[in-house]
Design an enzyme around this catalytic site. Sequence first.
Site, short mmCIF file in Angstrom:
data_model
loop_
_atom_site.label_atom_id
_atom_site.label_comp_id
_atom_site.label_asym_id
_atom_site.label_seq_id
_atom_site.Cartn_x
_atom_site.Cartn_y
_atom_site.Cartn_z
N LYS A 111 59.01 8.87 29.99
CA LYS A 111 57.61 9.29 30.04
C LYS A 111 57.35 9.94 31.38
O LYS A 111 58.07 9.69 32.35
CB LYS A 111 56.68 8.07 29.88
CG LYS A 111 55.34 8.43 29.26
CD LYS A 111 55.44 8.62 27.75
CE LYS A 111 54.12 9.00 27.15
NZ LYS A 111 54.15 8.95 25.68
P1 NAD Z 1 44.19 13.55 23.57
O1 NAD Z 1 44.07 13.87 25.01
O2 NAD Z 1 44.38 14.65 22.59
O3 NAD Z 1 42.92 12.68 23.07
C1 NAD Z 1 42.51 11.49 23.66
C2 NAD Z 1 41.19 11.08 23.02
O4 NAD Z 1 40.79 9.79 23.52
C3 NAD Z 1 40.02 12.02 23.35
O5 NAD Z 1 39.20 12.17 22.22
C4 NAD Z 1 39.27 11.27 24.44
O6 NAD Z 1 37.91 11.61 24.48
C5 NAD Z 1 39.44 9.85 23.96
N1 NAD Z 1 39.22 8.89 25.02
C6 NAD Z 1 39.61 8.94 26.31
N2 NAD Z 1 39.17 7.88 26.95
C7 NAD Z 1 38.48 7.14 26.07
C8 NAD Z 1 37.78 5.91 26.15
N3 NAD Z 1 37.69 5.25 27.29
N4 NAD Z 1 37.23 5.43 25.02
C9 NAD Z 1 37.32 6.12 23.86
N5 NAD Z 1 37.96 7.28 23.73
C10 NAD Z 1 38.53 7.77 24.83
O7 NAD Z 1 45.39 12.50 23.49
P2 NAD Z 1 46.30 12.15 22.23
O8 NAD Z 1 47.53 12.97 22.32
O9 NAD Z 1 45.49 12.15 20.98
O10 NAD Z 1 46.74 10.66 22.60
C11 NAD Z 1 45.94 9.53 22.26
C12 NAD Z 1 46.81 8.29 22.28
O11 NAD Z 1 47.88 8.45 21.33
C13 NAD Z 1 47.51 7.98 23.61
O12 NAD Z 1 47.64 6.58 23.74
C14 NAD Z 1 48.88 8.60 23.44
O13 NAD Z 1 49.85 8.02 24.29
C15 NAD Z 1 49.13 8.27 21.98
N6 NAD Z 1 50.15 9.09 21.31
C16 NAD Z 1 50.05 10.44 21.27
C17 NAD Z 1 51.01 11.17 20.59
C18 NAD Z 1 50.93 12.68 20.44
O14 NAD Z 1 51.76 13.24 19.71
N7 NAD Z 1 49.96 13.36 21.04
C19 NAD Z 1 52.09 10.52 19.97
C20 NAD Z 1 52.16 9.13 20.02
C21 NAD Z 1 51.17 8.43 20.69
#
Ligand code: NAD
Length: 424
Positions: A111
Amino acid sequence: MVEELVIESYNPWEMALAQFDHAAQYLDLKAGIYEMMRHPKRELTVSFPVQMDDDSVEIFTGYRVHHSTARGPTKGGIRYSSGVTLDEVRALAMWMTWKVAVANLPFGGAKGGVICNPKELSESELENLTRRYATEISLLMSPEGDIPAPDMGTGPQTMAWIMDTYSMHRGHSEPAVVTGKPIEIGGSLGRLEATGRGVLVVAQEAADYLDMALAGASVAVQGFGNVGSVSARLLQEAGARVVAVSDSRGGINDPGGLDIPGVIQHKKETGSVVGFGNAEGVTNAELLELPVDILAPAAMENQINEANAPYIQAKLIVEGANGPTTPEADAVLTERGCFVVPDILANAGGVTVSYFEWVQGLQYFFWSENEINKQLHQIMCQSFADVVDIMHQHEADGIDMRTAAYILGISRVNQATLLRGIYP
Ligand code: NAD
């Protein structure tokens, strides 16, 4: 793009170690291998200057951590957030190791992260920061060795800049050095949606397992970025009633069901889901406790904890985010009969299609979206079935799905380590 993240006093690395230790007690690991797994293989901290628009130079700090290379090159996203810490990156790297092992992909876990608030940076500042960070971590990054991908606060454009920077240094294009790239420069069809699509597949598998109909089930989704918005849209297309969604600015709730494509459009126009149509406002904390059948946390760590676990009403939790549930909350949820599909299984769709993108990039041969979604579906279903099998094998111990997924992931990494031996 990410909103500002707030991580309260809680240490994700301690949480990752506690989850590991809990599962390790069911495995007969050699003492040395147990210790090896509790230590990241290598960690790089970089401080680097970035040329800002106002002609000043700011210094940023970033990290890249490789947790394990036992099963192959390391894979893991890059996070841009002001809450990034080395311990958070360590935890996310370890979770990647178990996740790719559960999905049986030929990777280890890594990461990266940069301490910054991407919303406060201009496009050119973001590009400068990304290109310099990519150069700093190019010591560790390569198509054969370590392949980054997007995470919170980063996306296809970030990956395009990283790929270009790395390629400029090599003198030729190296598309397989990152995944999650735009389609036009070697990205994979289906990658943008892959994590949310994987969430849908495991939600369907879990609903079948619990004899619960997905069609008509009420759903709340926390976080409306890449993972949350796609999960909400696909769950709705599958017949579920998505009654509440949220982002960092707050949430909205309509017990009759939200029009998710409409919410996506509203967020595009206004920057938030808040204020959509006639939906009532809810806070992020209230959303988690709504009377829904399915809850999909898809924002960040430490959302379901000791304090709110007793009030969670969902029968099924599908973890789109990494680390949304603390070990203390897990114990409460299990006790209360809530079925949790853990992050290292539920959100593996993203890294699975990243694997397909990497293979396509190495071979310069591209697959159809149908083929990608079919293979993704197959891997997610197989992983779900493998984890359920382990849970049943340990029926007498009464373990939950998270512990079963850890047992599967850790035992695969253990086998690879034993077969390779300890060098020299
Ligand atoms: P992103 O940046 O696209 O979206 C994050 C979302 O979370 C946004 O809508 C933001 O407003 C919201 N957010 C941030 N802080 C918040 C809070 N305190 N309360 C509520 N909502 C909040 O990120 P993403 O890629 O969608 O990632 C989200 C999660 O999924 C993370 O934990 C990431 O590690 C995990 N993840 C992502 C992927 C991927 O392919 N992008 C894969 C596996 C896991």
